[in-house]
Motif scaffolding. Sequence first.
Motif, mmCIF file in Angstrom:
data_model
loop_
_atom_site.group_PDB
_atom_site.id
_atom_site.type_symbol
_atom_site.label_atom_id
_atom_site.label_comp_id
_atom_site.label_asym_id
_atom_site.label_seq_id
_atom_site.Cartn_x
_atom_site.Cartn_y
_atom_site.Cartn_z
ATOM 1 N N ASP A 53 19.572 12.306 0.409
ATOM 2 C CA ASP A 53 19.390 11.217 1.368
ATOM 3 C C ASP A 53 17.907 10.857 1.512
ATOM 4 N N ALA A 54 17.059 11.881 1.551
ATOM 5 C CA ALA A 54 15.619 11.631 1.693
ATOM 6 C C ALA A 54 15.101 10.862 0.485
ATOM 7 N N ALA A 55 15.511 11.288 -0.700
ATOM 8 C CA ALA A 55 15.062 10.617 -1.925
ATOM 9 C C ALA A 55 15.524 9.166 -1.940
ATOM 10 N N LEU A 56 16.797 8.998 -1.532
ATOM 11 C CA LEU A 56 17.336 7.635 -1.527
ATOM 12 C C LEU A 56 16.612 6.761 -0.517
ATOM 13 N N ALA A 57 16.309 7.341 0.655
ATOM 14 C CA ALA A 57 15.626 6.580 1.701
ATOM 15 C C ALA A 57 14.239 6.150 1.211
ATOM 16 N N GLU A 58 13.582 7.096 0.512
ATOM 17 C CA GLU A 58 12.260 6.791 -0.026
ATOM 18 C C GLU A 58 12.328 5.634 -1.023
ATOM 19 N N GLU A 59 13.341 5.751 -1.885
ATOM 20 C CA GLU A 59 13.519 4.703 -2.896
ATOM 21 C C GLU A 59 13.803 3.352 -2.247
ATOM 22 N N ARG A 60 14.659 3.399 -1.218
ATOM 23 C CA ARG A 60 15.000 2.168 -0.498
ATOM 24 C C ARG A 60 13.746 1.568 0.139
ATOM 25 N N ALA A 61 12.951 2.467 0.748
ATOM 26 C CA ALA A 61 11.728 1.989 1.407
ATOM 27 C C ALA A 61 10.786 1.363 0.381
ATOM 28 N N LYS A 62 10.701 2.045 -0.776
ATOM 29 C CA LYS A 62 9.830 1.531 -1.838
ATOM 30 C C LYS A 62 10.313 0.158 -2.302
ATOM 31 N N ALA A 63 11.651 0.093 -2.485
ATOM 32 C CA ALA A 63 12.220 -1.184 -2.942
ATOM 33 C C ALA A 63 11.971 -2.273 -1.909
ATOM 34 N N LYS A 64 12.124 -1.870 -0.637
ATOM 35 C CA LYS A 64 11.933 -2.842 0.433
ATOM 36 C C LYS A 64 10.485 -3.322 0.450
ATOM 37 N N ALA A 65 9.551 -2.331 0.334
ATOM 38 C CA ALA A 65 8.121 -2.677 0.333
ATOM 39 C C ALA A 65 7.807 -3.600 -0.838
ATOM 40 N N ALA A 66 8.379 -3.266 -1.993
ATOM 41 C CA ALA A 66 8.140 -4.087 -3.185
ATOM 42 C C ALA A 66 8.655 -5.495 -2.951
ATOM 43 N N ALA A 67 9.870 -5.571 -2.357
ATOM 44 C CA ALA A 67 10.471 -6.875 -2.122
ATOM 45 C C ALA A 67 9.610 -7.663 -1.143
ATOM 46 N N GLU A 68 9.109 -6.927 -0.118
ATOM 47 C CA GLU A 68 8.283 -7.608 0.888
ATOM 48 C C GLU A 68 6.998 -8.126 0.261
ATOM 49 N N ALA A 69 6.389 -7.213 -0.562
ATOM 50 C CA ALA A 69 5.150 -7.607 -1.226
ATOM 51 C C ALA A 69 5.383 -8.836 -2.087
ATOM 52 N N LYS A 70 6.506 -8.807 -2.796
ATOM 53 C CA LYS A 70 6.852 -9.915 -3.681
ATOM 54 C C LYS A 70 7.049 -11.181 -2.866
ATOM 55 N N ALA A 71 7.789 -11.005 -1.738
ATOM 56 C CA ALA A 71 8.085 -12.160 -0.901
ATOM 57 C C ALA A 71 6.794 -12.748 -0.331
ATOM 58 N N SER A 72 5.930 -11.806 0.125
ATOM 59 C CA SER A 72 4.683 -12.307 0.719
ATOM 60 C C SER A 72 3.815 -12.978 -0.345
ATOM 61 N N ALA A 73 3.845 -12.341 -1.567
ATOM 62 C CA ALA A 73 3.081 -12.948 -2.665
ATOM 63 C C ALA A 73 3.613 -14.346 -2.980
ATOM 64 N N ALA A 74 4.949 -14.438 -2.985
ATOM 65 C CA ALA A 74 5.580 -15.719 -3.280
ATOM 66 C C ALA A 74 5.214 -16.740 -2.203
ATOM 67 N N ALA A 75 5.270 -16.239 -0.919
ATOM 68 C CA ALA A 75 4.958 -17.146 0.189
ATOM 69 C C ALA A 75 3.508 -17.627 0.096
ATOM 70 N N LYS A 76 2.667 -16.605 -0.270
ATOM 71 C CA LYS A 76 1.232 -16.955 -0.405
ATOM 72 C C LYS A 76 1.045 -18.008 -1.489
ATOM 73 N N ALA A 77 1.730 -17.745 -2.611
ATOM 74 C CA ALA A 77 1.635 -18.685 -3.727
ATOM 75 C C ALA A 77 2.119 -20.067 -3.292
#
Lengths: 213, 391
Positions: free
Chosen positions: A165-189
């Motif tokens: 569960d911890a590993a999965l949560a970490e992965e989810r958080a990473k994916a979420k952060a990546a998605a957010e970064a991507k979204a913010s990058a896209a928004a910035k663009a």
Amino acid sequence: MLGDGILKGLAETARNFFGSYVSRDRLTTIQYPEQRDPQIEAARSFPFLVFDGADWQQGLRCVSCQICEKECPPKCIFIEKSKDKKPDAVGKPQFYPVRFDIDISVCMSCQICVEVCPFDAIKMDVDYDLSTDDRFGGLLLDRQRLAKSNEHYNKIHPTEAAAVDAALAEERAKAKAAAEAKASAAAKAATEAKAAAVANPAPAPQPAAGESQ
Amino acid sequence: MTQTLDQIFVLAKHWLLGFLPAAIQPFCSALLSVVAIILVFATLFAITTWLERKGLGRMQNRLGPNRVGPCGLLQPLADGIKSLTKEDIVPAAADHAVHFMAPVLLVAASFLGYAVLPIGRNMVLTNLNAGVLYFFAVGSLMELAVFMAGWSSRSKYSLLGAMRAIAQMISYEVPLVLASIVVILHTGSLSTVAIVDRQAVYTGIWPHWFVFTPWGLAGFVLFMVAATAESNRSPFDLPEGESEIIAGYYIEYSGFKFALFFLGEYIGMFATSAMAITLFLGGWAAPFSFLTWVPSYLWFFAKLLAIISAFIWVRGTLPRLRMDQLMNLAWQFMLPMTLINLLAAGVWQFMPAGVARWPVCAAIVAVPFLLLARGLKQKRKFQLRTYRFSQ
């Protein structure tokens, strides 16, 4: 003297006989169907499929990569891949198994499917009284009978499940952060493009294509 | 009142026979007794299987059967239904007629011995004046049944088992009969009723059971050892030998025929135990003179149950003997001891009644026993075993 060994033995059995009536802890019998010994955490019998959430069909972690099917030494796993995709445990769209059968009359409980699974989707169960009067159908477990919740997994193998569960949560958080970064990058663009468009207007509506990705 | 209670079954039989014409009365009298004996001892068989499983379980710190009925008491019934509904398999190569007859003959032979066993005061089917002789004669009929079973199955295991059984039963029949001869020597009668009557008298409160004499005690122990071997009970259960020859001579039997073998074996065991009671333990006689008001048949069955418990106890304790150990015990120990015991009984007979003959007879039995035991122990040599082919 001849026969004193026999007398010693008789005394021993007599001690056992009367002792079993006097002290309860001599009797090690467990009245099985009613009473059960608590299982050790490392106990394992046959594999099951883990799902998250309430709906087993939605939450199934298996992405039908078919590694377990290929690795299974007695070849007791049968998987049919889906045509469409749906979001997996992390959120990425993935294939899912339309059919996932394990013939537990063939399964030898080697746990190799669990070792090779990259998605923590298949784990070992602890159910051992699986006898059935239908020898073929009753022992061929399908998707629905194999699917068991993450809560069940947490209950039968607490430490192992917590790590997963911890590993999965970490992965989810990473994916979420990546998605957010991507979204913010896209928004910035997008804002930059808008600003550029405001600065020198062009006829083509490019930002819409950028946002849809 | 106690008289009536003691004779209640005899009186009931006479009352029932009173309704019948005189011509068929002897026949019906015999029939009634036979039916009663068969019913009572078949019930005892059922109880004994339960007792045995419970007792053995407790000796191994298990519970034993406890599912069917209270305390598992209906287990024999469940076993009976199971064996009745199982498939009756006869091997294709077997001799069908003999294969069928063997268990029937075994049960019939084991029941025949009860004809001369006094179960209570005036409760004996026939008072034969050669009762003991008759008992041993029909007892050896069981060997025939065992060999029929082993031979007709056409299986190596059952033939091996039958051979072992025959070798064992014939070997142990000799000490069995010789151990009982001391009683015949003392009473001067082969009639079981006369033997029990001789023991049912008291000096003070003490009974005149033959087991309370030096030769009687030795005879009783020897008789019981031989009876254990004779009825194929552990530790002499080589003919069955689950671990070596699976089930011996009845390996090819299943279903109810198998159950009949079981029944026959247990009935035979009860018969030899009852004979030991008749010869040495005073038959239906009470153990103390102030307990004679208890009905005689109750004493008989109490003694029988005690001996059965001893059998179960021994079964739970001792491991199985090897074939050569079995034969050595019979011919090197049992046979000399029974002959010496015979001598002791003879000396007892010819010495004047008094205190003097007690130590003399005890010494005649005990000294050779100690010497023989010592000699047999010393003769045992341990050496490295060599194999001709497997090394």
